[in-house]
Design a protein around this motif. Structure first.
Motif, short mmCIF file in Angstrom:
data_model
loop_
_atom_site.label_atom_id
_atom_site.label_comp_id
_atom_site.label_asym_id
_atom_site.label_seq_id
_atom_site.Cartn_x
_atom_site.Cartn_y
_atom_site.Cartn_z
N ASP A 177 -23.45 -12.96 8.31
CA ASP A 177 -23.77 -11.82 9.17
C ASP A 177 -22.78 -11.64 10.33
N ARG A 178 -21.69 -12.37 10.28
CA ARG A 178 -20.78 -12.37 11.42
C ARG A 178 -20.31 -10.97 11.81
N LYS A 179 -19.84 -10.18 10.87
CA LYS A 179 -19.31 -8.86 11.19
C LYS A 179 -20.41 -7.91 11.64
N THR A 180 -21.57 -8.01 11.03
CA THR A 180 -22.69 -7.14 11.41
C THR A 180 -23.14 -7.38 12.84
N LEU A 181 -23.16 -8.64 13.27
CA LEU A 181 -23.71 -9.00 14.58
C LEU A 181 -22.69 -8.90 15.71
N GLU A 182 -21.42 -8.92 15.40
CA GLU A 182 -20.40 -8.96 16.45
C GLU A 182 -20.54 -7.84 17.48
N PRO A 183 -20.82 -6.57 17.11
CA PRO A 183 -20.95 -5.53 18.14
C PRO A 183 -22.04 -5.81 19.17
N TRP A 184 -23.11 -6.45 18.74
CA TRP A 184 -24.17 -6.81 19.69
C TRP A 184 -23.72 -7.97 20.59
N LEU A 185 -23.11 -8.96 20.00
CA LEU A 185 -22.70 -10.15 20.76
C LEU A 185 -21.64 -9.80 21.80
N ALA A 186 -20.82 -8.82 21.52
CA ALA A 186 -19.77 -8.42 22.45
C ALA A 186 -20.33 -7.86 23.76
N LYS A 187 -21.62 -7.54 23.78
CA LYS A 187 -22.25 -6.97 24.98
C LYS A 187 -22.61 -8.05 26.01
N THR A 188 -22.66 -9.31 25.60
CA THR A 188 -23.17 -10.36 26.48
C THR A 188 -22.38 -10.53 27.78
N PRO A 189 -21.04 -10.58 27.77
CA PRO A 189 -20.33 -10.77 29.04
C PRO A 189 -20.68 -9.71 30.10
N ALA A 190 -20.78 -8.45 29.70
CA ALA A 190 -21.13 -7.41 30.65
C ALA A 190 -22.57 -7.56 31.13
N GLN A 191 -23.46 -8.03 30.27
CA GLN A 191 -24.84 -8.27 30.68
C GLN A 191 -24.92 -9.41 31.69
N ILE A 192 -24.13 -10.45 31.48
CA ILE A 192 -24.09 -11.54 32.46
C ILE A 192 -23.59 -11.02 33.80
N GLU A 224 -23.35 -23.91 32.60
CA GLU A 224 -21.97 -24.15 32.19
C GLU A 224 -21.52 -23.28 31.02
N THR A 225 -22.46 -22.66 30.31
CA THR A 225 -22.13 -21.80 29.18
C THR A 225 -23.34 -20.94 28.86
N TYR A 226 -23.13 -19.95 28.00
CA TYR A 226 -24.26 -19.13 27.52
C TYR A 226 -23.89 -18.60 26.14
N GLY A 227 -24.89 -18.17 25.42
CA GLY A 227 -24.68 -17.54 24.13
C GLY A 227 -25.99 -17.31 23.42
N LEU A 228 -25.90 -16.61 22.29
CA LEU A 228 -27.06 -16.29 21.47
C LEU A 228 -27.03 -17.12 20.19
N LEU A 229 -28.18 -17.68 19.85
CA LEU A 229 -28.40 -18.31 18.56
C LEU A 229 -29.22 -17.32 17.75
N ILE A 230 -28.60 -16.72 16.74
CA ILE A 230 -29.30 -15.73 15.91
C ILE A 230 -29.67 -16.41 14.61
N ALA A 231 -30.98 -16.54 14.40
CA ALA A 231 -31.49 -17.32 13.28
C ALA A 231 -32.12 -16.41 12.24
N ASP A 232 -31.86 -16.70 10.97
CA ASP A 232 -32.46 -15.96 9.87
C ASP A 232 -33.83 -16.56 9.61
N THR A 233 -34.79 -16.12 10.42
CA THR A 233 -36.15 -16.62 10.34
C THR A 233 -37.06 -15.60 10.98
N ARG A 234 -38.37 -15.79 10.85
CA ARG A 234 -39.33 -14.89 11.48
C ARG A 234 -40.30 -15.72 12.29
N THR A 235 -40.28 -15.52 13.59
CA THR A 235 -41.16 -16.25 14.50
C THR A 235 -42.12 -15.33 15.24
#
Length: 501
Positions: free
Chosen positions: A253-268, A281-292
């Protein structure tokens, strides 16, 4: 945590917990009686343990390659006793304990409720170093039938330990008031990638398996621990002031999710303008193929369901506001953790506040309209869930039911009322001061009240008492026309949140 209106695939089966503990823990001759203890939390009376303060955890997990088998694990706890102890209680509700050492010597152990009770060879004096090593298993198959712990994904595992499920995964002092540093080591077969809280400090590649080591630079509550194991790709980018940002996504899903992930620096950067410098010291999203049924603010690596970003019916503003909700928790709930679980409103109210403020500023979704709608429903929320700072106890077998609308939009409504009462400049000063004064610590409702009174230059105890502990919602400052709806017309849930069912 953000509870979202997507269906939940599993039913909670926490009632099975007590019987499983007695079966899976191997007793080793601890003198009777061993009893479960707690730190006196009103909502979770047996959570946490008195008598010691944890300084650090070292967790080592070995993953076999399938998420249907227990992981082999070693948990090492460095702590300091705060009182003389004949026994040491740890929270640990499931797993086969193979051996225990206390200060380098074998110790007896048994189970009591959801506690693992250790008996050192000799009593421990107060104020002394304490090192505990537990060799055990950690079972994702069992844990998935409960209120959290390991979450099985399409290609591996992740963790969801809020509110009190870390002790389904590893022995610990499972209460947010006892934060500690973490080192996490994960060994997995070739073809898998492991990521955990904090920054990488080492990778050892063997012929058949790789071991990844991560370490936090700031103390963390056990409920915020995160480990991702899967066929994943780690994407890296740079945030404000050179902050390393890394996201963990299913490789497919790397290419599909990249446009969303690129928004994080501006949100920070947006959050930093509101609350001050990013606290870790760091931040990021863990996107999991699961339903919680929820997203989760695990420290430095927030957990998201894949379908949040791939279902076309979710508008862009909605997805981005949820991303900001979990990001805001890094300040409110993670860096400043709740002193007790009754202080949950400080976590979720603030995250909801910044979620709504972001939607207002970036997408024109009116904050005032959302608060007016929340005001209309607030009395019903209080009836169903209790006041924001005095939530009702969790339902039997559903510990996560404390995450009710009153601690989300109901608590954000209080923050709006507080801003109306003391003015925007004082409120903005309060927000930044709160996360600066209590950074890397735990604080509660009274702490927030006292700081607000100092910032405002007057006693706000009556205002706090009415809004946070009253059964009825007080009049909204500046909006005398706002009225609560009659109970029969009020909706219990906000349009984008739901309780886990």
């Amino acid at each position: 945590m953000l509870l979202t209106a997507r269906p939940r695939a599993r039913r909670v089966k926490a009632a099975l917990l007590t019987s499983a503990v007695s079966v899976c823990l191997i007793a080793a001759g601890v003198p009777s009686p061993a009893v479960p203890l707690g730190v006196g939390d009103r909502l979770f009376p047996y959570l946490g343990n008195p008598g010691y303060d944890v300084r650090s955890y070292d967790l080592a997990f070995t993953y076999s390659g399938t998420n249907r088998e227990p992981l082999s694990a070693v948990t090492t706890i460095d702590a300091r006793t705060t009182a003389p102890l004949k026994h040491v209680n740890l929270d640990f509700a499931h797993g086969t304990v193979r051996s225990v050492e206390v200060n380098g010597a074998p110790a007896a152990f048994t189970s009591a409720g959801e506690d693992l009770v250790l008996t050192p060879r000799a009593p421990l004096p107060g104020g002394s170093p304490l090192r505990i090593t537990v060799r055990h298993t950690s079972d994702p198959v069992y844990a998935e039938g409960t209120d959290g712990g390991w979450v099985r994904t399409a290609d591996g595992l992740a963790m969801a330990n809020q509110a009190d499920a870390a002790h389904l995964v590893f022995p610990c002092n499972d209460h947010p008031s006892d934060k500690a540093l973490f080192t996490i080591r994960v060994t997995a077969p070739q073809g898998h990638t492991a990521v955990a809280n904090g920054l990488p400090v080492g990778v050892h590649r063997g012929p058949k398996a790789t071991t990844w080591t991560y370490r936090t630079q700031h103390p963390m509550a056990t409920e915020l621990a995160q480990v991702s194991i899967g066929r994943s790709t780690v994407l890296r980018r740079t945030g404000p002031h050179g902050l390393p940002v890394r996201d963990v996504v299913p490789t497919k899903d790397r290419k599909t999710l990249e446009p969303w992930l690129a928004k994080t620096p501006a949100q920070i950067a947006w959050m930093e303008r509101k609350a001050g410098a990013y606290p870790f010291e760091t931040y990021g999203l863990l996107i999991a193929d699961t339903r919680t049924g929820y997203e989760l603010e695990t420290q430095t690596l927030s957990l998201f369901e894949r379908e949040l970003f791939t279902r076309s019916e979710y508008p862009q503003w909605y997805v981005e506001s949820i991303m900001v909700h979990e990001l805001a928790h890094q300040w409110f709930g993670n860096s400043v953790s709740p002193r007790t679980w009754s202080d949950l409103w400080l976590n979720e109210g603030h995250a909801t506040w910044y979620e709504a403020l972001y939607a207002d500023e970036k997408s024109g979704k009116s904050l005032e309209a959302r608060m007016k709608a929340a005001y209309a429903t607030s009395d019903r929320w209080r009836t169903d869930g209790g006041p924001p700072a005095m939530p009702k106890e969790p339902k039997p077998g559903r510990k996560i039911s404390i995450f009710r609308p009153v601690v989300y939009d109901g608590a954000a409504l209080f923050l709006y009322a507080l801003r109306q009462e003391i003015g925007r400049p004082a409120f903005d000063n309060l927000e930044r001061s709160w996360v600066r004064v209590h950074r890397d610590g735990a604080a509660g409702t009274r702490d927030f009240q006292d700081l607000a009174s100092r910032v405002a230059g007057r006693d706000l105890s009556g205002f706090f008492r009415a809004w946070l502990y009253g059964t009825k919602t007080p009049p909204m400052p500046g909006h005398p026309d706002w009225k609560p709806e009659p109970a029969r017309k009020a909706s219990q849930k906000t349009p984008h949140k739901t309780e886990r069912e």
